[in-house]
Scaffold this motif. Sequence first.
Motif, mmCIF file in Angstrom:
data_model
loop_
_atom_site.group_PDB
_atom_site.id
_atom_site.type_symbol
_atom_site.label_atom_id
_atom_site.label_comp_id
_atom_site.label_asym_id
_atom_site.label_seq_id
_atom_site.Cartn_x
_atom_site.Cartn_y
_atom_site.Cartn_z
ATOM 1 N N ARG A 1 33.669 -0.677 -63.010
ATOM 2 C CA ARG A 1 34.633 -0.098 -63.959
ATOM 3 C C ARG A 1 33.925 0.682 -65.073
ATOM 4 N NH1 ARG A 1 37.094 -5.207 -63.136
ATOM 5 N NH2 ARG A 1 36.236 -5.976 -65.102
ATOM 6 N N ALA A 2 32.815 0.151 -65.562
ATOM 7 C CA ALA A 2 32.107 0.800 -66.670
ATOM 8 C C ALA A 2 31.429 2.094 -66.251
ATOM 9 C CB ALA A 2 31.063 -0.160 -67.256
ATOM 10 N N THR A 3 31.010 2.180 -64.994
ATOM 11 C CA THR A 3 30.272 3.371 -64.546
ATOM 12 C C THR A 3 31.115 4.335 -63.731
ATOM 13 O OG1 THR A 3 29.498 2.313 -62.498
ATOM 14 C CG2 THR A 3 28.100 2.079 -64.478
ATOM 15 N N GLY A 4 32.225 3.854 -63.197
ATOM 16 C CA GLY A 4 33.059 4.717 -62.358
ATOM 17 C C GLY A 4 32.482 4.947 -60.969
ATOM 18 N N CYS A 5 31.531 4.131 -60.552
ATOM 19 C CA CYS A 5 30.913 4.299 -59.237
ATOM 20 C C CYS A 5 31.872 3.853 -58.127
ATOM 21 C CB CYS A 5 29.604 3.520 -59.159
ATOM 22 S SG CYS A 5 29.800 1.715 -59.210
ATOM 23 N N ASN A 6 31.532 4.233 -56.910
ATOM 24 C CA ASN A 6 32.321 3.849 -55.742
ATOM 25 C C ASN A 6 32.118 2.379 -55.400
ATOM 26 O OD1 ASN A 6 33.941 4.170 -53.406
ATOM 27 N ND2 ASN A 6 32.122 4.574 -52.176
ATOM 28 N N ARG A 7 30.853 1.924 -55.452
ATOM 29 C CA ARG A 7 30.496 0.540 -55.160
ATOM 30 C C ARG A 7 29.280 0.148 -55.981
ATOM 31 N NH1 ARG A 7 31.274 -0.835 -48.797
ATOM 32 N NH2 ARG A 7 33.462 -0.246 -48.778
ATOM 33 N N VAL A 8 29.056 -1.145 -56.035
ATOM 34 C CA VAL A 8 27.821 -1.656 -56.624
ATOM 35 C C VAL A 8 26.993 -2.208 -55.470
ATOM 36 C CG1 VAL A 8 26.788 -3.359 -58.175
ATOM 37 C CG2 VAL A 8 28.881 -2.147 -58.849
ATOM 38 N N GLY A 9 25.850 -1.570 -55.239
ATOM 39 C CA GLY A 9 24.945 -2.013 -54.190
ATOM 40 C C GLY A 9 24.054 -3.124 -54.703
ATOM 41 N N ILE A 10 23.538 -3.907 -53.781
ATOM 42 C CA ILE A 10 22.630 -4.989 -54.154
ATOM 43 C C ILE A 10 21.374 -4.860 -53.297
ATOM 44 C CG2 ILE A 10 23.727 -6.601 -52.563
ATOM 45 C CD1 ILE A 10 23.071 -8.833 -54.618
ATOM 46 N N MET A 11 20.231 -5.021 -53.964
ATOM 47 C CA MET A 11 18.947 -4.962 -53.264
ATOM 48 C C MET A 11 18.057 -6.093 -53.746
ATOM 49 S SD MET A 11 17.965 -0.898 -53.103
ATOM 50 C CE MET A 11 17.122 -0.949 -54.634
ATOM 51 N N VAL A 12 17.283 -6.609 -52.832
ATOM 52 C CA VAL A 12 16.232 -7.562 -53.170
ATOM 53 C C VAL A 12 14.940 -6.920 -52.686
ATOM 54 C CG1 VAL A 12 15.305 -9.873 -52.816
ATOM 55 C CG2 VAL A 12 17.779 -9.518 -52.839
ATOM 56 N N ALA A 13 14.092 -6.551 -53.623
ATOM 57 C CA ALA A 13 12.796 -5.977 -53.261
ATOM 58 C C ALA A 13 11.714 -7.013 -53.555
ATOM 59 C CB ALA A 13 12.552 -4.673 -54.018
ATOM 60 N N GLY A 14 11.632 -7.395 -54.811
ATOM 61 C CA GLY A 14 10.771 -8.497 -55.174
ATOM 62 C C GLY A 14 9.292 -8.227 -55.217
ATOM 63 N N LEU A 15 8.891 -6.978 -55.251
ATOM 64 C CA LEU A 15 7.463 -6.680 -55.296
ATOM 65 C C LEU A 15 6.987 -6.248 -56.674
ATOM 66 C CD1 LEU A 15 7.089 -4.787 -51.911
ATOM 67 C CD2 LEU A 15 6.439 -7.141 -52.426
ATOM 68 N N GLU A 16 7.872 -5.674 -57.457
ATOM 69 C CA GLU A 16 7.447 -5.082 -58.727
ATOM 70 C C GLU A 16 7.215 -6.100 -59.839
ATOM 71 O OE1 GLU A 16 11.760 -5.151 -58.171
ATOM 72 O OE2 GLU A 16 10.244 -4.119 -56.997
ATOM 73 N N VAL A 17 7.924 -7.211 -59.827
ATOM 74 C CA VAL A 17 7.723 -8.293 -60.800
ATOM 75 C C VAL A 17 7.730 -9.601 -60.006
ATOM 76 C CG1 VAL A 17 8.638 -9.501 -62.824
ATOM 77 C CG2 VAL A 17 8.853 -7.019 -62.670
ATOM 78 N N PRO A 18 6.712 -10.444 -60.160
ATOM 79 C CA PRO A 18 6.650 -11.677 -59.380
ATOM 80 C C PRO A 18 7.579 -12.765 -59.923
ATOM 81 C CG PRO A 18 4.753 -11.554 -60.818
ATOM 82 C CD PRO A 18 5.527 -10.270 -61.006
ATOM 83 N N HIS A 19 8.860 -12.456 -59.954
ATOM 84 C CA HIS A 19 9.889 -13.360 -60.472
ATOM 85 C C HIS A 19 11.172 -12.990 -59.744
ATOM 86 C CE1 HIS A 19 11.427 -15.531 -64.304
ATOM 87 N NE2 HIS A 19 12.414 -15.500 -63.422
#
Length: 129
Positions: free
Chosen positions: A73-91
Amino acid sequence: MATIFTKIINGEVPAEKLAEDDRFLSFLDVRPIRPGHTLVVTKQETDYIFDLDDDTLGGLLPFAKQLADPIQRATGCNRVGIMVAGLEVPHCHVHLVPMDRISDLDFGKAKDATADELAEMAARIRTEL
């Protein structure tokens, strides 16, 4: 040594926090792929998502889910995608990214956001929570 996310959780590093409970924290990414790009982190400092205990892993998506509609709602985007990468910060963390097409999920498009841009977007999302 504490990760940058642990420092944010502990209030040692500022962040535009959106939602929090006893196990998870969400805040805006300072280098968003698109405005509204949000990180959801575990308060438990665990590097790899599949090393989380089942209870924490099972709670991560429901916590993230509560943010999807407000971000949309705040951005007006079509969808909110979700990604898990996990390489850039070890947390352990997931990325919630406002998107209109699959190509929007491209870390090569990430750009530093100003403090003002982050504050304005955080206020828009918080209004929708």
